[in-house]
Design a protein around this motif. Structure first.
Motif, PDB file in Angstrom:
ATOM      1  N   ILE A  57      92.308 121.168  29.478  1.00 52.81           N
ATOM      2  CA  ILE A  57      93.261 120.308  30.178  1.00 52.81           C
ATOM      3  C   ILE A  57      94.278 121.154  30.947  1.00 52.81           C
ATOM      4  CG2 ILE A  57      95.089 118.591  29.900  1.00 52.81           C
ATOM      5  CD1 ILE A  57      93.543 117.568  27.434  1.00 52.81           C
ATOM      6  N   ALA A  58      94.731 122.256  30.337  1.00 54.98           N
ATOM      7  CA  ALA A  58      95.704 123.133  30.987  1.00 54.98           C
ATOM      8  C   ALA A  58      95.134 123.737  32.264  1.00 54.98           C
ATOM      9  CB  ALA A  58      96.151 124.235  30.032  1.00 54.98           C
ATOM     10  N   VAL A  59      93.858 124.141  32.239  1.00 51.46           N
ATOM     11  CA  VAL A  59      93.222 124.669  33.445  1.00 51.46           C
ATOM     12  C   VAL A  59      93.113 123.571  34.507  1.00 51.46           C
ATOM     13  CG1 VAL A  59      91.075 125.600  34.389  1.00 51.46           C
ATOM     14  CG2 VAL A  59      91.973 126.467  32.219  1.00 51.46           C
ATOM     15  N   GLY A  60      92.809 122.342  34.069  1.00 52.53           N
ATOM     16  CA  GLY A  60      92.771 121.222  35.007  1.00 52.53           C
ATOM     17  C   GLY A  60      94.124 120.974  35.647  1.00 52.53           C
ATOM     18  N   LEU A  61      95.183 121.125  34.869  1.00 50.76           N
ATOM     19  CA  LEU A  61      96.533 120.958  35.412  1.00 50.76           C
ATOM     20  C   LEU A  61      96.828 122.044  36.457  1.00 50.76           C
ATOM     21  CD1 LEU A  61      98.459 120.120  32.126  1.00 50.76           C
ATOM     22  CD2 LEU A  61      98.147 118.579  34.063  1.00 50.76           C
ATOM     23  N   PHE A  62      96.321 123.246  36.219  1.00 46.01           N
ATOM     24  CA  PHE A  62      96.538 124.322  37.186  1.00 46.01           C
ATOM     25  C   PHE A  62      95.771 124.053  38.486  1.00 46.01           C
ATOM     26  CE2 PHE A  62      95.519 128.683  38.799  1.00 46.01           C
ATOM     27  CZ  PHE A  62      96.802 128.978  39.219  1.00 46.01           C
ATOM     28  N   THR A  63      94.590 123.470  38.356  1.00 46.91           N
ATOM     29  CA  THR A  63      93.852 123.072  39.560  1.00 46.91           C
ATOM     30  C   THR A  63      94.649 122.038  40.350  1.00 46.91           C
ATOM     31  OG1 THR A  63      91.749 123.487  38.441  1.00 46.91           O
ATOM     32  CG2 THR A  63      91.682 122.113  40.418  1.00 46.91           C
ATOM     33  N   PHE A  64      95.252 121.098  39.645  1.00 50.20           N
ATOM     34  CA  PHE A  64      96.109 120.102  40.291  1.00 50.20           C
ATOM     35  C   PHE A  64      97.290 120.782  40.988  1.00 50.20           C
ATOM     36  CE2 PHE A  64      99.769 117.093  39.814  1.00 50.20           C
ATOM     37  CZ  PHE A  64      99.365 116.184  40.770  1.00 50.20           C
ATOM     38  N   PHE A  65      97.864 121.792  40.333  1.00 50.56           N
ATOM     39  CA  PHE A  65      98.946 122.586  40.922  1.00 50.56           C
ATOM     40  C   PHE A  65      98.517 123.152  42.278  1.00 50.56           C
ATOM     41  CE2 PHE A  65     100.241 126.979  41.662  1.00 50.56           C
ATOM     42  CZ  PHE A  65     101.618 126.948  41.576  1.00 50.56           C
ATOM     43  N   ASN A  66      97.319 123.723  42.337  1.00 49.65           N
ATOM     44  CA  ASN A  66      96.835 124.310  43.590  1.00 49.65           C
ATOM     45  C   ASN A  66      96.552 123.259  44.657  1.00 49.65           C
ATOM     46  OD1 ASN A  66      96.861 127.157  43.270  1.00 49.65           O
ATOM     47  ND2 ASN A  66      95.088 127.048  41.920  1.00 49.65           N
ATOM     48  N   VAL A  67      96.054 122.100  44.243  1.00 49.44           N
ATOM     49  CA  VAL A  67      95.805 121.021  45.202  1.00 49.44           C
ATOM     50  C   VAL A  67      97.127 120.550  45.821  1.00 49.44           C
ATOM     51  CG1 VAL A  67      95.024 118.634  45.447  1.00 49.44           C
ATOM     52  CG2 VAL A  67      93.653 120.260  44.121  1.00 49.44           C
ATOM     53  N   VAL A  68      98.139 120.348  44.992  1.00 48.55           N
ATOM     54  CA  VAL A  68      99.460 119.935  45.486  1.00 48.55           C
ATOM     55  C   VAL A  68     100.039 121.021  46.391  1.00 48.55           C
ATOM     56  CG1 VAL A  68     101.837 119.395  44.810  1.00 48.55           C
ATOM     57  CG2 VAL A  68      99.916 118.427  43.529  1.00 48.55           C
ATOM     58  N   ASN A  69      99.876 122.262  45.984  1.00 49.16           N
ATOM     59  CA  ASN A  69     100.338 123.405  46.777  1.00 49.16           C
ATOM     60  C   ASN A  69      99.739 123.352  48.179  1.00 49.16           C
ATOM     61  OD1 ASN A  69     100.818 125.967  47.858  1.00 49.16           O
ATOM     62  ND2 ASN A  69     100.501 127.024  45.923  1.00 49.16           N
ATOM     63  N   ALA A  70      98.415 123.181  48.246  1.00 48.52           N
ATOM     64  CA  ALA A  70      97.734 123.137  49.543  1.00 48.52           C
ATOM     65  C   ALA A  70      98.181 121.950  50.378  1.00 48.52           C
ATOM     66  CB  ALA A  70      96.220 123.091  49.329  1.00 48.52           C
ATOM     67  N   ALA A  71      98.374 120.796  49.727  1.00 47.06           N
ATOM     68  CA  ALA A  71      98.760 119.582  50.448  1.00 47.06           C
ATOM     69  C   ALA A  71     100.194 119.643  50.957  1.00 47.06           C
ATOM     70  CB  ALA A  71      98.578 118.358  49.549  1.00 47.06           C
ATOM     71  N   THR A  72     101.023 120.465  50.323  1.00 44.93           N
ATOM     72  CA  THR A  72     102.452 120.536  50.672  1.00 44.93           C
ATOM     73  C   THR A  72     102.730 121.516  51.802  1.00 44.93           C
ATOM     74  OG1 THR A  72     103.079 120.011  48.383  1.00 44.93           O
ATOM     75  CG2 THR A  72     104.748 121.072  49.749  1.00 44.93           C
ATOM     76  N   SER A  73     101.953 122.571  51.911  1.00 42.65           N
ATOM     77  CA  SER A  73     102.308 123.706  52.762  1.00 42.65           C
ATOM     78  C   SER A  73     102.535 123.333  54.222  1.00 42.65           C
ATOM     79  CB  SER A  73     101.224 124.779  52.660  1.00 42.65           C
ATOM     80  OG  SER A  73     101.119 125.267  51.346  1.00 42.65           O
ATOM     81  N   TYR A  74     101.565 122.680  54.852  1.00 40.86           N
ATOM     82  CA  TYR A  74     101.744 122.351  56.266  1.00 40.86           C
ATOM     83  C   TYR A  74     102.842 121.328  56.502  1.00 40.86           C
ATOM     84  CZ  TYR A  74     101.206 120.429  60.875  1.00 40.86           C
ATOM     85  OH  TYR A  74     101.488 119.969  62.128  1.00 40.86           O
ATOM     86  N   PRO A  75     102.892 120.194  55.746  1.00 46.88           N
ATOM     87  CA  PRO A  75     103.996 119.246  55.969  1.00 46.88           C
ATOM     88  C   PRO A  75     105.369 119.890  55.802  1.00 46.88           C
ATOM     89  CG  PRO A  75     102.287 118.216  54.656  1.00 46.88           C
ATOM     90  CD  PRO A  75     101.927 119.673  54.765  1.00 46.88           C
ATOM     91  N   ALA A  76     105.490 120.802  54.836  1.00 46.20           N
ATOM     92  CA  ALA A  76     106.779 121.477  54.640  1.00 46.20           C
ATOM     93  C   ALA A  76     107.133 122.316  55.861  1.00 46.20           C
ATOM     94  CB  ALA A  76     106.721 122.358  53.393  1.00 46.20           C
ATOM     95  N   GLY A  77     106.153 123.036  56.410  1.00 44.85           N
ATOM     96  CA  GLY A  77     106.423 123.834  57.600  1.00 44.85           C
ATOM     97  C   GLY A  77     106.773 122.990  58.804  1.00 44.85           C
TER      98      GLY A  77
END
Length: 409
Positions: free
Chosen positions: A259-279
């Motif tokens: 489950i913890a590894v799955g949460l980290f995958t979610f972390f990376n998905v959110v990271n990717a989805a945030t980067s361009y809108p933030a810029g």
């Protein structure tokens, strides 16, 4: 202080997604794809050759240290526009062959040497950042750097997923050999799509030391905020460890780890989805304030862990907050630096920024780990929250904007 107004340049009229931005984004995606394939299976490979648990920590610590100082030297190289593209292509190739070489190792010291030598390829990071800054108008830096960061994070998601799929049909050594393919693809698309660095008539510092002496005072003030934040912003692998500890009493060790590894995958998905809108948002509203807010997302995530939320949805929320923070940080730290730095020393500035971040990562992870082991996990998270908050304050109130071009209107 109010921001200086600049007229939109002719580059802006052509749009921000230029060939250079696309090539840099695809290069980051393919390179991180190959690198993360290798990283995902490295712990299992080390265990298979009898390496002790401490070996992984030594390998990562030494490699990060080598990468930080390599980027510092790479900054001086990046101040020579004619050397930017060749050094970037060479960097991708070096990293690719280093991960391929893991397949030939029979001991963990061999992995240590190979990974450390491979991380010399990261000296090209300032050159890539300088080329990205050249590829668009100043008022489009946030979107360009956000896009590149998003593509990089997509590669970080695809790498472990690809490694997991290949584990059912290939050996660990065979997967290491396959990592060479995406890394070489990174070099090829970069070489084809990205134009050479711009050449200007500005006087350049002749020596390694003098190039750093030429960095403006406003940039050093900016680095004080970045470094203060960095010594609190520890490696996300510690979030995985904490989530596993919280969930183990309820789910057992094996399921909690998954489950913890799955949460980290979610972390990376959110990271990717945030980067361009933030810029893109920062290009319109100002990068300094958005970056400070991004740092505060880390404060919220670390503070939330202090209360040890027992439910998966609450942990998902905290990992999501941490992912938003990482997306904003990685996109805006470089784009704001690009606006503060004169073009003649932009490469050196990117090199110093990378080194400062690397040193901060090392300090934060060590200090949080020591507090965690000797006092409690909460002590480590309190320390992290305090310094990331102080970093946000320094970025917003101390960085200043006198040398920073404003967003286009």
């Amino acid at each position: 202080m109010s921001e200086m107004k600049v007229a939109p340049s002719s580059v802006a009229s052509k749009g921000w997604l230029t060939r250079g931005v696309l090539g840099l984004g695809l290069g980051s995606l393919f390179s991180d794809w190959g690198h993360e394939m290798a990283t995902a299976i490295l712990p299992a490979f080390l265990a298979s050759i009898g390496a002790p648990p401490v070996a992984l920590g030594v390998i990562e610590g030494v490699s990060d240290g080598v990468a930080s100082f390599a980027k510092l030297a790479g900054g001086w190289i990046a101040d020579r526009p004619s050397m930017r593209k060749p050094s970037a292509v060479a960097g991708y190739v070096i990293i690719g062959f280093s991960t391929f070489a893991y397949a030939l190792a029979n001991s963990w010291p061999a992995i240590l040497v190979t990974r450390a030598l491979g991380w010399v390829g990261r000296a090209s990071s300032p050159s890539r950042s300088a080329l990205l800054a050249d590829a668009v108008a100043p008022e489009q830096h946030g979107r360009a750097f956000g896009f590149e960061r998003s593509m990089d994070t997509v590669g970080a998601v695809l790498g472990p997923l690809c490694a997991t799929a290949l584990l059912s049909v290939l050996s660990l050594r065979a997967i290491f050999r396959w990592t060479l393919l995406p890394c070489l693809m990174a070099a090829v698309v970069f070489a084809i799509l990205v134009p050479p660095g711009k050449t200007d008539q500005a006087k350049r510092a002749p020596s390694f030391v003098s190039s750093f002496n030429a960095l403006p005072k406003s940039f050093w003030r900016y680095l004080s905020g970045v470094f203060t934040h960095g010594i609190g912003d520890f490696a996300p692998t510690l979030l995985i460890l904490r989530a596993g500890q919280i969930l183990t009493p309820r789910f057992g060790f094996t399921r909690a780890s998954a489950i913890a590894v799955g949460l980290f995958t979610f972390f990376n998905v959110v990271n990717a989805a945030t980067s361009y809108p933030a810029g893109a948002l920062a290009d319109r509203m100002g990068k300094r304030g958005i970056l400070a807010v991004g740092y505060l997302f880390a404060v919220a995530a670390f503070a939330g862990f202090i209360f040890e939320p027992p439910t998966i949805p609450m942990l998902a929320l905290l990992f999501g907050l941490a992912g938003i923070h990482d997306g904003i940080q990685q996109s805006l730290e470089k784009s704001l630096a690009a606006e503060i730095l004169p073009s003649s020393v932009r490469g050196s500035g990117f090199g110093v920024l990378a080194a400062v971040n690397g040193i901060g990562d090392l300090i934060s992870s060590v200090v949080v780990g020591v507090l965690w082991s000797s006092v409690s996990a909460n002590a480590g998270f309190i320390y992290a929250a305090a310094f990331t908050f102080l970093g946000a304050v320094l970025i917003y109130f101390y960085t200043g904007t006198a040398n920073v071009p404003a967003r286009a209107t």
